[in-house]
Design an enzyme around this catalytic site. Structure first.
Site, PDB file in Angstrom:
ATOM      1  NE  ARG A   1      -3.876   5.195  -3.187  1.00  0.00           N
ATOM      2  CZ  ARG A   1      -3.793   4.570  -2.008  1.00  0.00           C
ATOM      3  NH1 ARG A   1      -4.014   5.259  -0.903  1.00  0.00           N
ATOM      4  NH2 ARG A   1      -3.516   3.287  -1.949  1.00  0.00           N
TER       5      ARG A   1
ATOM      6  CD  GLU B   1      -3.476   9.792   7.400  1.00  0.00           C
ATOM      7  OE1 GLU B   1      -3.863   9.684   6.228  1.00  0.00           O
ATOM      8  OE2 GLU B   1      -3.395   8.831   8.186  1.00  0.00           O
TER       9      GLU B   1
ATOM     10  CD  GLN C   1      -2.233  -1.640   4.739  1.00  0.00           C
ATOM     11  OE1 GLN C   1      -3.414  -1.467   4.465  1.00  0.00           O
ATOM     12  NE2 GLN C   1      -1.331  -0.691   4.545  1.00  0.00           N
TER      13      GLN C   1
ATOM     14  CG  HIS D   1       0.781  10.178  -0.113  1.00  0.00           C
ATOM     15  ND1 HIS D   1       0.516  11.108   0.869  1.00  0.00           N
ATOM     16  CD2 HIS D   1       0.301   8.991   0.348  1.00  0.00           C
ATOM     17  CE1 HIS D   1      -0.090  10.505   1.878  1.00  0.00           C
ATOM     18  NE2 HIS D   1      -0.225   9.231   1.595  1.00  0.00           N
ATOM     19  CG  ASP D   2      -4.088   9.129   0.171  1.00  0.00           C
ATOM     20  OD1 ASP D   2      -4.409   8.283  -0.679  1.00  0.00           O
ATOM     21  OD2 ASP D   2      -4.131   8.905   1.396  1.00  0.00           O
TER      22      ASP D   2
ATOM     23  CG  ASP E   1      -0.728   6.147   8.296  1.00  0.00           C
ATOM     24  OD1 ASP E   1      -1.019   6.945   7.390  1.00  0.00           O
ATOM     25  OD2 ASP E   1      -1.119   4.966   8.322  1.00  0.00           O
TER      26      ASP E   1
ATOM     27  NE  ARG F   1       1.020  11.541   6.921  1.00  0.00           N
ATOM     28  CZ  ARG F   1       0.356  10.430   6.598  1.00  0.00           C
ATOM     29  NH1 ARG F   1       0.854   9.251   6.947  1.00  0.00           N
ATOM     30  NH2 ARG F   1      -0.776  10.488   5.918  1.00  0.00           N
TER      31      ARG F   1
ATOM     32  CG  ASP G   1      -1.928   1.174   1.195  1.00  0.00           C
ATOM     33  OD1 ASP G   1      -2.271   1.640   0.097  1.00  0.00           O
ATOM     34  OD2 ASP G   1      -2.331   1.615   2.294  1.00  0.00           O
TER      35      ASP G   1
ATOM     36  CG  HIS H   1      -2.087  -1.112   9.393  1.00  0.00           C
ATOM     37  ND1 HIS H   1      -3.077  -0.163   9.238  1.00  0.00           N
ATOM     38  CD2 HIS H   1      -1.138  -0.802   8.479  1.00  0.00           C
ATOM     39  CE1 HIS H   1      -2.730   0.679   8.273  1.00  0.00           C
ATOM     40  NE2 HIS H   1      -1.554   0.311   7.801  1.00  0.00           N
TER      41      HIS H   1
END
Length: 611
Positions: free
Chosen positions: A490, A297, A223, A364-365, A255, A253, A113, A156
């Protein structure tokens, strides 16, 4: 025990112990936890301890208006970590002093991912280098005055992580680190209330393994969600975080932090225990590494985002993403109406000034259309599904008159709920204009791109540019030919950095040169103007035209009025002010700003004369 560590621990000890033992009811685990914190402090090298001391003495160091961020993929930008170090002069030329490296820790090829399925929190993906290379880059960044940010995937691990392998094998103590079940009874109860993250590409919240065991996998089947109900998970993940901080990472960060606590019968989002964990992590940093910041995030609406700042007395994250403003900005560009963006900014401006956001146009998303649809329906009769289709048609170039070029992500034809991918330049129409060889359209598209960046830079907080946007990088269609990537659109905006474009950055006859130099001018003006201070007064006003947003900023006796035309037409707009103003970018002087002409998708930064 060091006097410095003892002093910091003592300041937080009572609250930390109370929160920990209330959550876990385990005094022995807490004793291990505090011992681990001391060990991590002892391992922190002198240059980092010295930096901690400087930042403790200057707690607002990360709120300066001259901070400029950039996010990039190491392999796409320079191949390796050493390559990034060699390219630091380019980043400095861009004005960057906050560098966010996208996920680079060990993860399985084809099941990562984008690097968010970590198989080892202490190993770098070998094609990018080693942990020693990462530490060397962090040292070089520190010498260059650049703060380094790295993702820490909290929710995860990869199914290939040693914890997961040992859990799958039934080893005592490891199965409990995840959510394992022998039947679908409890998983089905969870799925009655837990929304799906990726309903089309990874439906459901659980995965059945080959041996029949069922494990919670909210994101992708590879994950595996960690069980933070176990103190061992929290202890070990905290130590992994501090390991990265001790390599010289300045910003961690966090996540997907809203997801990290699971409870049957809930949506497993934003539960109170999440804030307990976030508060403890903030105290951990203040004890072990007070020069390190936590970036949350939280990709949700403002009402659910703001609590992750905590309170002035009990802070949690130092910074959060301003994701709703990003999505609303693109909606506004397609709609040509600033009403929703004005409402969004009224909400942001009403938050305490201590709350610091990271502002961005692209990352990036994908872009998810999580807009305030109840408000849009009440005030404009807008239907959610129809409006999402309109936005996606506009930004994929299907709507008449649109020059945007994007692609859909996670398209669900039943719900019409697709999200959007694409670079800033392609979504602004630069790619289409260049392909058509139309200089008029190209000029308009470049102006649109610069105006959106000016809008981002006008907001309070830290502006972050996505690597390649500074030279107008287009979409990368080659991902369609990569079997490991072609199912994930993406990668349209995650392509390799085009150094040939950067080679044109000094040529004003090229769109790359106009973008690069225009951005540098915007960033330089922002760094030099006190009205852009994070502590400035900020509010929105009526511009007299629904196509134009008026954002006002005041610092002391200095006042700046920022006007943004989100339409493709010439517009006259302004605010009700007496006296003369000078436009900061071009030096144009106005005797009145009640009504000034703005170019299509143009802007003006107007500073009151005599200040």
């Amino acid at each position: 025990m060091s006097d410095v560590f003892q002093r910091r621990l003592a300041r937080h000890y009572d609250e930390l112990k109370w929160l920990y033992t209330e959550l876990y009811r385990d005094e022995e685990a807490f004793a291990y936890f505090t011992g681990m914190l001391e060990r991590c402090w002892e391992e922190r090298k002198k240059p980092l301890r010295d930096q901690d001391a400087r930042r403790e003495a200057d707690p607002g160091w990360y709120r300066r208006r001259d901070l400029l961020g950039m996010m990039l993929y190491v392999d796409a930008f320079a191949g390796t970590l050493r390559g990034v170090e060699e390219r630091l002069p380019y980043l400095q030329e861009c004005g960057v002093n906050y560098l966010h490296l996208m996920p680079l820790l060990a993860s399985p090829k084809g099941r990562s991912d984008g690097g968010y399925a970590v198989s080892d929190f202490r190993t770098v993906q070998p094609q990018m280098g080693t942990m020693e290379d990462l530490e060397a880059l962090a040292d070089a960044c520190r010498r260059a005055g650049i703060s380094l940010c790295l993702d820490f995937v909290m929710n995860h691990t990869s199914e290939d992580h040693q914890w997961a392998r040992r859990a799958r094998a039934g080893e005592p103590g490891y199965r409990e680190r995840y959510f394992f079940y022998d039947s679908w009874d409890i998983p089905r109860e969870f799925e009655r209330t837990v929304p799906q993250v990726f309903p089309t590409t990874a439906p459901g919240s659980f995965t059945q393994l080959e041996d029949g065991q069922i494990v919670m996998t909210n994101f992708y089947p590879y994950q595996w969600d960690l069980n933070y109900g176990s103190p061992v998970v929290f202890n070990d993940m905290t130590e992994n975080l501090l390991f990265l901080a001790n390599r010289g990472i300045d910003v961690i960060r966090l996540d997907a932090i809203p997801y990290i606590w699971k409870e049957l019968g809930t949506d497993c989002r934003n539960l109170p225990q999440v804030h307990t964990l976030a508060r403890m992590l903030r105290m951990v940093c203040e004890i072990v590494c007070p020069g390190v910041l936590l970036l949350g995030e939280v990709v949700m609406e403002p009402a659910k985002v703001a609590p992750y700042f905590g309170t002035p007395e009990k802070p949690e994250c130092h910074m959060l993403y301003n994701v709703t403003t990003m999505a609303t900005t693109w909606h506004t560009l397609a709609a040509g109406d600033v009403s929703l963006l004005r409402r969004q900014m009224e909400a942001v401006c009403a938050l305490p000034r201590d709350f610091l956001f990271l502002n961005y146009l692209r990352c990036h998303d994908d872009i998810g259309w999580g807009l305030d649809y109840p408000w849009l329906r009440r005030n404009f009769g807008i239907d959610e599904a129809a409006h999402k289709r309109y936005l996606n048609d506009w930004f994929t170039g299907k709507y008449p008159g649109s020059s945007a070029r994007g692609e859909l992500y996670n398209d669900d034809p039943r719900l019409g709920d697709a999200r959007l991918c694409g670079t800033t330049a392609s979504l602004c129409g630069i790619e289409a204009a260049d392909y058509e060889g139309d200089p008029f359209k190209l000029e308009r598209a470049v102006a649109c791109d610069l105006t959106l960046h000016a809008w981002m830079l006008s907001q309070s907080g830290i502006p972050v540019i996505y690597s390649g946007d500074e030279v107008g990088r287009f979409n990368d269609d080659t991902y369609h030919d990569d079997p490991d990537r072609r199912e994930d659109s993406r990668y349209l905006h995650r392509g390799a950095f085009q150094w040939e474009l950067a080679g044109l950055r000094s040529d004003p006859e090229t769109y790359q040169g106009r973008l690069f130099q225009g951005l540098r001018r915007l960033e330089t003006v922002r760094a030099g103007e006190p009205c852009f201070d994070a502590g400035a007064d900020v509010w929105v006003e009526d511009s007299g035209d629904r196509r134009v947003l008026a954002l006002c900023r005041r610092s002391g006796d200095r006042e700046l009025v920022c006007l943004f035309n989100f339409s493709g037409e010439f517009v006259h707009a302004g605010v009700n002010r007496e006296g003369a103003y000078t436009e900061l970018m071009y030096g144009t002087r106005y005797d009145s700003i009640r009504s000034i002409e703005l170019w299509p998708n143009g802007f003006a930064w107007l500073l009151r004369d005599g200040t």
